[in-house]
Scaffold this active site. Structure first.
Site, PDB file in Angstrom:
ATOM      1  N   TYR A  15       0.838  -1.210   0.000  1.00  0.00           N
ATOM      2  CA  TYR A  15       0.000   0.000   0.000  1.00  0.00           C
ATOM      3  C   TYR A  15       0.869   1.255   0.000  1.00  0.00           C
ATOM      4  O   TYR A  15       0.702   2.148   0.839  1.00  0.00           O
ATOM      5  CB  TYR A  15      -0.951  -0.007   1.206  1.00  0.00           C
ATOM      6  CG  TYR A  15      -1.614  -1.345   1.401  1.00  0.00           C
ATOM      7  CD1 TYR A  15      -2.587  -1.777   0.499  1.00  0.00           C
ATOM      8  CD2 TYR A  15      -1.235  -2.202   2.437  1.00  0.00           C
ATOM      9  CE1 TYR A  15      -3.169  -3.033   0.647  1.00  0.00           C
ATOM     10  CE2 TYR A  15      -1.822  -3.458   2.578  1.00  0.00           C
ATOM     11  CZ  TYR A  15      -2.781  -3.859   1.678  1.00  0.00           C
ATOM     12  OH  TYR A  15      -3.359  -5.099   1.806  1.00  0.00           O
ATOM     13  N   TYR A 138     -12.811  -8.015   5.254  1.00  0.00           N
ATOM     14  CA  TYR A 138     -11.582  -7.952   4.452  1.00  0.00           C
ATOM     15  C   TYR A 138     -11.182  -9.383   4.104  1.00  0.00           C
ATOM     16  O   TYR A 138     -11.087 -10.240   4.990  1.00  0.00           O
ATOM     17  CB  TYR A 138     -10.436  -7.259   5.221  1.00  0.00           C
ATOM     18  CG  TYR A 138      -9.151  -7.293   4.413  1.00  0.00           C
ATOM     19  CD1 TYR A 138      -8.961  -6.412   3.348  1.00  0.00           C
ATOM     20  CD2 TYR A 138      -8.164  -8.241   4.657  1.00  0.00           C
ATOM     21  CE1 TYR A 138      -7.809  -6.481   2.562  1.00  0.00           C
ATOM     22  CE2 TYR A 138      -7.016  -8.306   3.888  1.00  0.00           C
ATOM     23  CZ  TYR A 138      -6.852  -7.430   2.837  1.00  0.00           C
ATOM     24  OH  TYR A 138      -5.724  -7.500   2.060  1.00  0.00           O
ATOM     25  N   ASP A 238     -13.608 -17.390   6.609  1.00  0.00           N
ATOM     26  CA  ASP A 238     -12.246 -16.927   6.339  1.00  0.00           C
ATOM     27  C   ASP A 238     -11.544 -16.735   7.683  1.00  0.00           C
ATOM     28  O   ASP A 238     -11.752 -15.742   8.374  1.00  0.00           O
ATOM     29  CB  ASP A 238     -12.303 -15.616   5.534  1.00  0.00           C
ATOM     30  CG  ASP A 238     -10.921 -15.053   5.237  1.00  0.00           C
ATOM     31  OD1 ASP A 238      -9.943 -15.540   5.833  1.00  0.00           O
ATOM     32  OD2 ASP A 238     -10.824 -14.114   4.426  1.00  0.00           O
ATOM     33  N   LYS A 267      -1.595 -17.168   7.116  1.00  0.00           N
ATOM     34  CA  LYS A 267      -0.834 -16.396   8.110  1.00  0.00           C
ATOM     35  C   LYS A 267      -0.090 -17.268   9.129  1.00  0.00           C
ATOM     36  O   LYS A 267       0.999 -17.749   8.836  1.00  0.00           O
ATOM     37  CB  LYS A 267      -1.761 -15.402   8.815  1.00  0.00           C
ATOM     38  CG  LYS A 267      -2.201 -14.238   7.899  1.00  0.00           C
ATOM     39  CD  LYS A 267      -2.901 -13.178   8.704  1.00  0.00           C
ATOM     40  CE  LYS A 267      -3.458 -12.059   7.859  1.00  0.00           C
ATOM     41  NZ  LYS A 267      -2.486 -11.059   7.471  1.00  0.00           N
TER      42      LYS A 267
HETATM   43  C1  PLP Z   1      -9.329 -12.311   6.875  1.00  0.00           C
HETATM   44  C2  PLP Z   1      -8.263 -12.227   5.809  1.00  0.00           C
HETATM   45  N1  PLP Z   1      -8.457 -12.831   4.630  1.00  0.00           N
HETATM   46  C3  PLP Z   1      -7.538 -12.798   3.653  1.00  0.00           C
HETATM   47  C4  PLP Z   1      -6.351 -12.105   3.824  1.00  0.00           C
HETATM   48  C5  PLP Z   1      -5.341 -12.074   2.715  1.00  0.00           C
HETATM   49  O1  PLP Z   1      -4.220 -12.843   3.063  1.00  0.00           O
HETATM   50  P1  PLP Z   1      -2.814 -12.579   2.361  1.00  0.00           P
HETATM   51  O2  PLP Z   1      -2.366 -11.227   2.796  1.00  0.00           O
HETATM   52  O3  PLP Z   1      -1.948 -13.697   2.871  1.00  0.00           O
HETATM   53  O4  PLP Z   1      -3.041 -12.654   0.895  1.00  0.00           O
HETATM   54  C6  PLP Z   1      -6.116 -11.444   5.023  1.00  0.00           C
HETATM   55  C7  PLP Z   1      -4.890 -10.661   5.219  1.00  0.00           C
HETATM   56  O5  PLP Z   1      -4.768  -9.820   6.091  1.00  0.00           O
HETATM   57  C8  PLP Z   1      -7.095 -11.495   6.052  1.00  0.00           C
HETATM   58  O6  PLP Z   1      -6.929 -10.857   7.222  1.00  0.00           O
END
Ligand code: PLP
Length: 423
Positions: A15, A138, A238, A267
């Site tokens: 970003y 997100y 997610d 993560k």
């Molecule tokens: C809930 C969620 N989904 C998807 C992602 C995307 O993961 P990445 O940054 O490994 O592509 C993130 C990243 O912060 C996240 O917090």
């Protein structure tokens, strides 16, 4: 030319733009929960590398597992080939999630893409092609994932024309014990109206992370599960941010005692060592793919099931389940609860909230985040606030005094702005 000049001129950061006036901190090495900078200073890490380094940095047994794997087989393609690491990691993931099958991929965003493709293929013969997501959600930065992120508070204004149009439901109300009936009523009405075209619903369980650091009532997930069952929708959880203990349960959906049809994790799966994420499905969904027109799931990245990442993930998960992680996360939660309450005395502070290893101060204004970050940096703490949200997500191995220092420094920064003006 100096290193930082080269960085400024040719290296993209998240970003950011080239030649940015924001100078990054220049890290030389890491150990435990400390970042050691090139200029000789040390920062306590309040970010755990964006929720991933749950055991702290340079854990000896993860490093040992990585070295061993490096000497044996750093990578092998996964098309038509398998290896013990992929099988062992998948078995571990099935055990700890209660899901039935595992797709190992590159990053969180990619696992969300794979989840969308899986749900679409599963629903293909019913012609169900859109998704319902939630405001403040997100899910990542790739196009499919972006199309599910909060439409106002995200990148829709920049890439909008190119994004798939999905449906957004109001976010669950803030608060672990809040009354959810109104938002569930609205959610139900949205589904009743559009269910014939909806393939699935995606939600971050219990904590909406990067879209707002919003903690909500797990009962919301139970209701969503029931409505998805009623209307034949694929439910995707997610857990890329919340997974692996961050909320005090191994996976946040355990708070609601429900299971998704598809789960995305990433993560902390590789403890901040390597990039890897995963999409998991139930047997019902896997069977649906086999019975679909293509008969196979059409995704297969070059670095799928990378053996080195698998080795690190296996060791990290083994470490986690053999450690007293629930107690550690509970102790962290208690420290956050006690220390964050001091922020409520400040006029600039709107509210505070915390769960597990996540602690958040929400300000009334978003104009201080850079100043607060600088103050923390100058006082030995690394955080990366966004907008109004000044938060920390810490390794489960953090020392009590370091966590107290993180929170007190965040509060100190706000106090300083309030009482002394500019930092
Ligand atoms: C809930 C969620 N989904 C998807 C992602 C995307 O993961 P990445 O940054 O490994 O592509 C993130 C990243 O912060 C996240 O917090």
């Amino acid at each position: 030319m100096q290193w930082l000049d080269i960085d400024k001129n040719i290296v993209w950061h998240p970003y950011s733009c080239l030649s940015s006036s924001d100078e990054p901190i220049f890290v030389k090495s890491t150990k435990g929960t400390n970042l050691y900078l090139e200029d000789g200073s040390v920062l306590i890490d309040g970010m755990s590398s964006w929720w991933s380094a749950i055991h702290g940095y340079n854990h000896p047994s993860i490093t040992k597992a990585a070295k061993k794997q490096l000497e044996n087989m750093p990578h092998i393609m996964f098309g038509g080939i398998t290896h013990k690491n992929a099988i062992k990691l998948s078995s571990l993931l099935v055990d700890i999630t209660g899901m039935d099958s595992v797709f190992l991929c590159d990053s969180g965003s990619v696992s969300v893409e794979v989840a969308l493709k899986t749900a679409l293929q599963y629903q293909q013969n019913k012609n169900k092609k859109t998704f319902v997501s939630f405001e403040y959600g997100y899910h990542g930065d790739t196009f499919g994932a972006m199309s599910l992120c909060d439409p106002t508070n995200s990148m829709h204004s920049i890439y909008g024309e190119f994004l798939t149009k999905n449906i957004f439901a109001p976010a669950p109300p803030l608060g672990f014990d809040s009354d959810i009936s109104d938002s569930i009523d609205i959610f139900r009405k949205i589904i009743q109206k559009h269910y014939q075209t909806i393939a699935g619903v995606i939600i971050e369980p219990v904590v909406q992370g990067a879209g707002g650091m919003r903690i909500y009532n797990p009962k919301f997930l139970k209701e969503v599960r029931q409505i998805c069952d009623e209307f034949d929708l694929v439910l995707i959880f997610d857990e890329i941010a919340t997974g692996f203990g961050h909320t005090g349960k191994m996976f946040a959906y355990e708070w609601a005692d429900v299971k998704p049809d598809i789960l995305t994790i990433g993560k902390a799966m590789t403890a901040g060592y390597m990039t890897m994420a995963s999409m998991l499905t139930t047997t019902k969904i896997a069977k649906g793919i086999k019975d679909s027109q293509a008969g196979v799931l059409m995704h297969g990245p070059t670095f799928m099931a990378n053996p080195l990442s698998c080795a690190v993930a296996i060791k990290s998960i083994e470490l986690l389940i053999s450690s007293p992680w629930q107690k550690r996360v509970k102790d962290i939660e208690d420290i956050f609860t006690k220390e964050l309450s001091n922020a409520l005395k400040l006029t600039l502070v709107k509210t505070v909230r915390n769960i597990g290893a996540i602690g958040v101060i929400e300000l009334k204004s978003d104009k201080y985040s850079k100043q607060i970050q600088n103050y923390c940096k100058n006082h030995g703490v690394w955080i990366r606030p966004f907008g109004k949200l000044i938060y920390a997500i810490v390794a489960y191995t953090i020392k009590k005094k370091d966590l107290v220092k993180i929170v007190q420094t965040m509060i100190g920064a706000i106090w300083h702005i309030e009482n002394k003006g500019d930092i």
